[in-house]
Design an enzyme around this catalytic site. Structure first.
Site, PDB file in Angstrom:
ATOM      1  N   HIS A  25       2.431  -1.859  -3.171  1.00 34.69           N
ATOM      2  CA  HIS A  25       1.956  -1.903  -4.550  1.00 34.69           C
ATOM      3  C   HIS A  25       2.840  -2.772  -5.433  1.00 34.69           C
ATOM      4  CE1 HIS A  25      -0.964   1.721  -4.484  1.00 34.69           C
ATOM      5  NE2 HIS A  25      -0.907   1.122  -3.310  1.00 34.69           N
ATOM      6  N   HIS A 189      -3.071   1.907   6.717  1.00 35.25           N
ATOM      7  CA  HIS A 189      -3.586   3.270   6.785  1.00 35.25           C
ATOM      8  C   HIS A 189      -3.285   3.947   8.115  1.00 35.25           C
ATOM      9  CE1 HIS A 189      -6.690   2.523   3.336  1.00 35.25           C
ATOM     10  NE2 HIS A 189      -5.433   2.477   2.942  1.00 35.25           N
TER      11      HIS A 189
END
Length: 641
Positions: A25, A189
């Site tokens: 991020h 993920h």
């Protein structure tokens, strides 16, 4: 990664997933349109990025790293620490990493992220015209406050096929192709979990609670808002049954089960397996794993290209290893600019990657530039407009430089190739290059990049002398080399803005120029013929003297005339001088007069030619040498000076 801290318990005893999210991020805010975002600067520590919904609870991740930051002090920047933590997390859980490029320089505040939004600056430069959830370029994300797309689905609707376009667009705006996109989604993920077991949310964020953001609203005592009471994204669960280990299980799960949408405990739509594909009877539903998918994950099954890579990665772990390690390094390093800015040594620092646009090394011995300069002067004498033409060629070659991601500049001379040579703003420059071709052939060791910059610099010096302005201190620093092609420079194409005033201010900011420097550069020589070739009716420099003599005449003409909106025969927006049909200015020129911050400098230059030439020399030299990197903050030309 495995030493649990009471301040923020680790998922399954491992902080790897949290650190990957922290680094992702930080770096994933990068957008290729203007080079803004990315983890260089570590502005995730400040507003506005700190308050993004996607960055909920990442203050806790940074807090876990504080002891390491304090141990190494200023020698270790937050930007490098965050990226290294994410990369180390991947490695610690068994995944391959390509390496680590150090050299990020921390910003002192979040000013450089204001245009990422949500702020008035972002609304001016990069408005979300179609509404939140469908934001388009120049924004990097489709949804304000998120890195890419809404994981719940377009506008929160769990329809996987509707997310495909947004995923491709947002990852594309950050420089990723389809293979890299699928590898990053599935590889990222493979680790960690989402947090949304608390139905009442994370509590107030940094804007409302600066001293204690996202305290959590579930649980009590030391575990309030922590561990099983954590609320981050509002989704709950992991994508695999082994979220602290590197596997390709994410892709196998995506393809191996039938999935159904349902509301998770946090009140958001997510997906759970209902049966095993290919199985029948009781075996199809027996012992289904406790895993989940998001709508954005399910979208990978709805697009032929995404599905192709999903199948490849589900069957070939080595293919995933290669794709993910390269894509992760690109994600972490894209905003760092050329390879020469990276610190480190092999094997930790990998060799130059394609996205870094590596150039050949300069020759050990550079040519003698004095006779080259004399030959350029002879070419200048052949036509009064050649000075303006050479100036514009060098300017167009160098003004692609972006201080935001250290991309662009004239080193490489990629203006000779597509896509740059085909940009409308570079129309006619191929003919200017031909004027220099005899000089280039005469000196085999001379690079086109050095010749272009030297020609423009010589033209300005000669034009100032011809105007009676005396000697102008324009230093030339040689040593540029030539690229073999123009690949990878499409993102440098001139940006479109909502109006000329916004363009004037933001182009200067992206290039790393002050308003004073930007105004000085606007006063460079300008060729009427070239302006007409670009579709304008003419130029402020309607006389031959105005196209070959460098002084402050531009500012006098700009400030002493009334400019009326007009359109050229080619449909170009322009301004003509009231009462003088031979004088024309572009919208960017008139924006200087209308902007108080820029007009003040124009007025100063109009009154004092010496001050203007001094400012022009400094700004010109700065732009021409901006891409001559020597480490993160060094410049080879400053060493030579």
């Amino acid at each position: 990664m495995v030493t649990e801290q009471a301040s923020w318990p680790a998922d399954l005893g491992h902080y790897g997933g949290l650190m990957i999210r922290l680094a992702w991020h930080c770096a994933g805010s990068y957008r290729s349109w203007d080079g803004r975002g990315g983890c260089d600067g570590a502005r995730q520590r400040f507003l506005p990025e700190m308050a993004w919904d996607d960055n909920t609870n990442l203050d806790k991740a940074r807090e876990l790293l504080v002891p390491i930051k304090e141990k190494y002090g200023d020698a270790l920047t937050w930007g490098d620490l965050i990226v290294l933590a994410g990369t180390t997390a991947i490695e610690s859980m068994g995944a391959p990493v390509l390496g680590f490029c150090a050299g990020r320089i921390d910003d002192v505040d979040g000013t450089a992220s204001l245009e990422l939004g949500p702020t008035p600056e972002q609304q001016a430069v990069a408005p979300c015209t179609r509404g939140d959830g469908m934001c388009e370029q120049p924004l990097g994300q489709t949804t304000m406050g998120l890195i890419y797309v809404n994981p719940e689905g377009l506008m929160g609707n769990p329809v996987p096929k509707n997310s495909v376009a947004g995923i491709r667009s947002s990852f594309g705006r950050m420089g990723m192709n389809d293979s890299e996109t699928v590898a990053l989604i599935g590889g990222g993920h493979a680790f960690g979990k989402t947090h949304g077991a608390c139905p009442t949310g994370a509590g107030p964020g940094p804007l409302k609670s600066p001293s204690n953001p996202w305290p959590g609203t579930c649980g009590s005592g030391p575990m309030k808002g922590r561990g099983p009471n954590t609320f981050t994204s509002g989704f709950e669960g992991s994508w695999t049954t082994r979220p602290t280990e590197w596997t390709n299980q994410y892709f196998r799960n995506l393809l191996g089960f039938d999935w159904v949408k349902h509301k998770g405990p946090g009140g958001h739509w997510q997906w759970k397996p209902t049966s095993r594909k290919g199985a029948t009877g009781a075996a199809a539903t027996a012992d289904l794993p406790n895993i989940m998918m998001l709508t954005a994950d399910m979208a990978l099954l709805e697009d032929p290209e995404y599905l192709k890579y999903t199948k490849i990665f589900s069957q070939d772990l080595e293919a995933l290893n290669t794709a993910f390690s390269h894509a992760w390094y690109k994600l972490m390093t894209r905003d760092m600019g050329p390879y020469s800015r990276c610190l480190g040594k092999a094997p930790m620092l990998p060799p130059p990657q394609p996205f870094q646009l590596q150039l050949p090394a300069p020759p050990a011995k550079l040519p003698d530039f004095a006779p080259i300069r004399a030959d350029i002067v002879n070419v200048l004498k052949a036509d009064t407009e050649n000075a303006a033409k050479f100036t514009r060629l060098a300017w167009q070659c160098a003004n692609t430089f972006r201080a935001t991601d250290y991309a662009g500049g004239c080193n490489g001379a990629r203006i000779r190739f597509s896509p740059q040579k085909d940009w409308p703003s570079n129309k006619g420059l191929d003919q200017v290059l031909k004027l220099l071709d005899p000089v280039k052939k005469k000196y085999p060791s001379l690079s086109w990049a050095d010749l272009i910059v030297l020609a423009g610099t010589t033209a300005l010096q000669q034009a100032a002398a011809d105007a009676g302005s005396g000697s102008v201190d324009l230093k030339f620093c040689g040593g540029r080399t030539d690229a073999a092609d123009g690949q990878g420079t499409d993102v440098l194409e001139p940006r479109s803005y909502v109006n000329a005033s916004v363009a004037l201010a933001d182009n200067a900011k992206v290039m790393g120029l002050t308003p004073r420097e930007a105004v000085a550069l606007a006063g460079m020589l300008r060729s009427t013929a070239q302006q007409q070739g670009l579709g304008y009716s003419g130029s402020w420099a309607s006389s031959a003297a105005g196209q070959s003599r460098q002084d402050n005449s531009y500012f006098k003409v700009l400030l002493n005339n009334i400019w009326e909106p007009s359109k050229s025969a080619a449909g170009k927006e322009e301004f003509k001088a009231k009462g003088n049909p031979k004088l024309f200015m572009m919208p960017s020129d008139v924006a200087i007069k209308r902007s108080p911050a820029f007009a003040a400098h124009a007025g100063e230059y109009a009154k004092d030619n010496a001050k203007f030439l001094q400012a022009l020399a400094g700004a010109w030299t700065k732009v021409m040498n901006a891409d001559r990197f020597d480490g993160p903050a060094g410049n080879v030309c400053k060493k030579k000076a």
